[in-house]
Structure formats: structure tokens, C-alpha cells
Design a protein around this motif. Structure first.
Motif, PDB file in Angstrom:
ATOM      1  N   PRO A 194      -6.072  13.559  -4.767  1.00  0.00           N
ATOM      2  CA  PRO A 194      -5.763  12.590  -3.705  1.00  0.00           C
ATOM      3  C   PRO A 194      -4.596  11.691  -4.123  1.00  0.00           C
ATOM      4  O   PRO A 194      -4.351  11.488  -5.311  1.00  0.00           O
ATOM      5  CB  PRO A 194      -7.050  11.785  -3.565  1.00  0.00           C
ATOM      6  CG  PRO A 194      -7.740  11.926  -4.872  1.00  0.00           C
ATOM      7  CD  PRO A 194      -7.336  13.271  -5.427  1.00  0.00           C
ATOM      8  N   LEU A 195      -3.887  11.184  -3.128  1.00  0.00           N
ATOM      9  CA  LEU A 195      -2.768  10.286  -3.375  1.00  0.00           C
ATOM     10  C   LEU A 195      -3.106   8.898  -2.854  1.00  0.00           C
ATOM     11  O   LEU A 195      -3.683   8.772  -1.778  1.00  0.00           O
ATOM     12  CB  LEU A 195      -1.507  10.805  -2.672  1.00  0.00           C
ATOM     13  CG  LEU A 195      -1.026  12.184  -3.095  1.00  0.00           C
ATOM     14  CD1 LEU A 195       0.111  12.651  -2.199  1.00  0.00           C
ATOM     15  CD2 LEU A 195      -0.581  12.171  -4.542  1.00  0.00           C
ATOM     16  N   PRO A 196      -2.732   7.841  -3.585  1.00  0.00           N
ATOM     17  CA  PRO A 196      -2.984   6.486  -3.113  1.00  0.00           C
ATOM     18  C   PRO A 196      -2.227   6.193  -1.819  1.00  0.00           C
ATOM     19  O   PRO A 196      -1.061   6.566  -1.686  1.00  0.00           O
ATOM     20  CB  PRO A 196      -2.479   5.593  -4.247  1.00  0.00           C
ATOM     21  CG  PRO A 196      -2.247   6.479  -5.409  1.00  0.00           C
ATOM     22  CD  PRO A 196      -2.082   7.870  -4.891  1.00  0.00           C
ATOM     23  N   ALA A 197      -2.855   5.517  -0.880  1.00  0.00           N
ATOM     24  CA  ALA A 197      -2.259   5.266   0.436  1.00  0.00           C
ATOM     25  C   ALA A 197      -1.123   4.248   0.410  1.00  0.00           C
ATOM     26  O   ALA A 197      -0.290   4.244   1.298  1.00  0.00           O
ATOM     27  CB  ALA A 197      -3.338   4.810   1.414  1.00  0.00           C
ATOM     28  N   SER A 201       5.222   3.898  -1.680  1.00  0.00           N
ATOM     29  CA  SER A 201       6.457   3.878  -0.889  1.00  0.00           C
ATOM     30  C   SER A 201       6.747   5.298  -0.424  1.00  0.00           C
ATOM     31  O   SER A 201       6.198   6.272  -0.955  1.00  0.00           O
ATOM     32  CB  SER A 201       7.619   3.373  -1.736  1.00  0.00           C
ATOM     33  OG  SER A 201       7.948   4.323  -2.739  1.00  0.00           O
ATOM     34  N   ALA A 202       7.636   5.448   0.549  1.00  0.00           N
ATOM     35  CA  ALA A 202       7.987   6.769   1.069  1.00  0.00           C
ATOM     36  C   ALA A 202       8.548   7.656  -0.047  1.00  0.00           C
ATOM     37  O   ALA A 202       8.178   8.821  -0.173  1.00  0.00           O
ATOM     38  CB  ALA A 202       9.000   6.637   2.202  1.00  0.00           C
ATOM     39  N   ARG A 203       9.419   7.102  -0.872  1.00  0.00           N
ATOM     40  CA  ARG A 203      10.011   7.876  -1.964  1.00  0.00           C
ATOM     41  C   ARG A 203       8.947   8.331  -2.954  1.00  0.00           C
ATOM     42  O   ARG A 203       8.864   9.499  -3.314  1.00  0.00           O
ATOM     43  CB  ARG A 203      11.077   7.055  -2.691  1.00  0.00           C
ATOM     44  CG  ARG A 203      11.751   7.815  -3.835  1.00  0.00           C
ATOM     45  CD  ARG A 203      12.729   6.936  -4.611  1.00  0.00           C
ATOM     46  NE  ARG A 203      12.121   5.762  -5.201  1.00  0.00           N
ATOM     47  CZ  ARG A 203      11.422   5.783  -6.345  1.00  0.00           C
ATOM     48  NH1 ARG A 203      11.241   6.895  -7.016  1.00  0.00           N
ATOM     49  NH2 ARG A 203      10.906   4.673  -6.835  1.00  0.00           N
ATOM     50  N   ARG A 204       8.111   7.406  -3.357  1.00  0.00           N
ATOM     51  CA  ARG A 204       7.063   7.725  -4.341  1.00  0.00           C
ATOM     52  C   ARG A 204       6.033   8.690  -3.751  1.00  0.00           C
ATOM     53  O   ARG A 204       5.563   9.594  -4.436  1.00  0.00           O
ATOM     54  CB  ARG A 204       6.398   6.425  -4.803  1.00  0.00           C
ATOM     55  CG  ARG A 204       5.409   6.589  -5.877  1.00  0.00           C
ATOM     56  CD  ARG A 204       6.071   7.027  -7.155  1.00  0.00           C
ATOM     57  NE  ARG A 204       5.038   7.158  -8.156  1.00  0.00           N
ATOM     58  CZ  ARG A 204       5.254   7.406  -9.402  1.00  0.00           C
ATOM     59  NH1 ARG A 204       6.473   7.552  -9.833  1.00  0.00           N
ATOM     60  NH2 ARG A 204       4.269   7.525 -10.234  1.00  0.00           N
ATOM     61  N   LEU A 205       5.690   8.516  -2.488  1.00  0.00           N
ATOM     62  CA  LEU A 205       4.747   9.411  -1.836  1.00  0.00           C
ATOM     63  C   LEU A 205       5.309  10.832  -1.799  1.00  0.00           C
ATOM     64  O   LEU A 205       4.606  11.797  -2.127  1.00  0.00           O
ATOM     65  CB  LEU A 205       4.432   8.926  -0.423  1.00  0.00           C
ATOM     66  CG  LEU A 205       3.495   9.800   0.401  1.00  0.00           C
ATOM     67  CD1 LEU A 205       2.157   9.997  -0.295  1.00  0.00           C
ATOM     68  CD2 LEU A 205       3.298   9.181   1.787  1.00  0.00           C
ATOM     69  N   GLY A 206       6.575  10.980  -1.445  1.00  0.00           N
ATOM     70  CA  GLY A 206       7.205  12.296  -1.428  1.00  0.00           C
ATOM     71  C   GLY A 206       7.212  12.942  -2.804  1.00  0.00           C
ATOM     72  O   GLY A 206       6.919  14.134  -2.948  1.00  0.00           O
ATOM     73  N   GLN A 207       7.516  12.156  -3.835  1.00  0.00           N
ATOM     74  CA  GLN A 207       7.535  12.676  -5.202  1.00  0.00           C
ATOM     75  C   GLN A 207       6.142  13.130  -5.641  1.00  0.00           C
ATOM     76  O   GLN A 207       5.974  14.217  -6.190  1.00  0.00           O
ATOM     77  CB  GLN A 207       8.042  11.611  -6.169  1.00  0.00           C
ATOM     78  CG  GLN A 207       9.510  11.311  -6.030  1.00  0.00           C
ATOM     79  CD  GLN A 207       9.937  10.114  -6.859  1.00  0.00           C
ATOM     80  OE1 GLN A 207       9.130   9.227  -7.164  1.00  0.00           O
ATOM     81  NE2 GLN A 207      11.202  10.086  -7.223  1.00  0.00           N
ATOM     82  N   GLU A 208       5.151  12.294  -5.403  1.00  0.00           N
ATOM     83  CA  GLU A 208       3.786  12.624  -5.825  1.00  0.00           C
ATOM     84  C   GLU A 208       3.234  13.813  -5.041  1.00  0.00           C
ATOM     85  O   GLU A 208       2.527  14.650  -5.590  1.00  0.00           O
ATOM     86  CB  GLU A 208       2.859  11.408  -5.680  1.00  0.00           C
ATOM     87  CG  GLU A 208       3.177  10.283  -6.640  1.00  0.00           C
ATOM     88  CD  GLU A 208       3.062  10.712  -8.106  1.00  0.00           C
ATOM     89  OE1 GLU A 208       2.140  11.484  -8.451  1.00  0.00           O
ATOM     90  OE2 GLU A 208       3.901  10.264  -8.907  1.00  0.00           O
ATOM     91  N   LEU A 209       3.571  13.886  -3.775  1.00  0.00           N
ATOM     92  CA  LEU A 209       3.144  15.018  -2.956  1.00  0.00           C
ATOM     93  C   LEU A 209       3.780  16.311  -3.475  1.00  0.00           C
ATOM     94  O   LEU A 209       3.109  17.343  -3.595  1.00  0.00           O
ATOM     95  CB  LEU A 209       3.513  14.773  -1.501  1.00  0.00           C
ATOM     96  CG  LEU A 209       3.049  15.810  -0.494  1.00  0.00           C
ATOM     97  CD1 LEU A 209       1.541  15.982  -0.541  1.00  0.00           C
ATOM     98  CD2 LEU A 209       3.488  15.408   0.895  1.00  0.00           C
ATOM     99  N   ALA A 210       5.063  16.261  -3.821  1.00  0.00           N
ATOM    100  CA  ALA A 210       5.743  17.441  -4.381  1.00  0.00           C
ATOM    101  C   ALA A 210       5.096  17.865  -5.693  1.00  0.00           C
ATOM    102  O   ALA A 210       4.914  19.061  -5.949  1.00  0.00           O
ATOM    103  CB  ALA A 210       7.227  17.144  -4.588  1.00  0.00           C
TER     104      ALA A 210
END
Length: 92
Positions: free
Chosen positions: A62-65, A68-77
Motif C-alpha cells: 500500500p502507498l500512503p495517501a 505529493s504527485a511526484r512522490r506518489l508517481g515514483q512510489e507507484l512505479a
């Protein structure tokens, strides 16, 4: 020693994110940059024996809600690359 260049093509049809309030375009751009970097550096272990088609990756962390958009994209990748590396559940 002869090196044969390989082409790697990753087509992500849809990223389904619920509970996040980040700009989807910025998330997508960061995701693409980071996944490209990871594939260039580490390849795709599930495709080591040739072409592979993956319908879905599940069982990823799971990813923390509040990212930031940049960090979310990086973690999702990173999570997707882990799935393509044999972690999580793969539907082919």
C-alpha cells in the motif's frame, strides 16, 4: 562478446488510484520517468526468457495517501517494478 540490443516496451493501460488527491497528470509523468529509470537499470525479471504479457499486478504494498504527485508517481512505479520483478501476484 557480442551484445544484442533488446527493446523493452511497457504499456500500462490504467492506473487506478483511490483515496489520493494529487494531480493525475503529474503522478503519471513521475510514474513514467521512474519506471523508465528502473527498467533501464534493472530490466524486467519476469520477461527474462522473452516477451511476457501481464494483465494485472496485485498484492503490491500500500502507498500512503498524503504523498505529493511526484512522490506518489515514483512510489507507484517502484511498486509496479517490484511486481514485474516477481513480487506480488501476476495475472497473465
Amino acid at each position: 562478446m557480442e551484445v544484442n540490443p533488446r527493446e523493452i516496451h511497457v504499456d500500462v493501460g490504467e492506473l487506478a488510484l483511490t483515496g489520493f488527491h494529487a494531480d493525475p497528470e503529474r503522478v503519471s509523468a513521475a510514474f513514467e520517468r521512474e519506471l523508465t529509470r528502473l527498467v533501464r537499470e534493472h530490466g524486467i525479471p519476469l520477461a527474462a526468457d522473452g516477451a511476457v504479457t501481464v494483465e494485472a499486478l496485485t498484492g503490491l504494498p500500500p502507498l500512503p495517501a498524503g504523498l505529493s504527485a511526484r512522490r506518489l508517481g515514483q512510489e507507484l512505479a517502484r511498486a509496479v517494478h517490484q511486481g514485474l520483478s516477481g513480487h506480488g501476484e501476476v495475472t497473465r
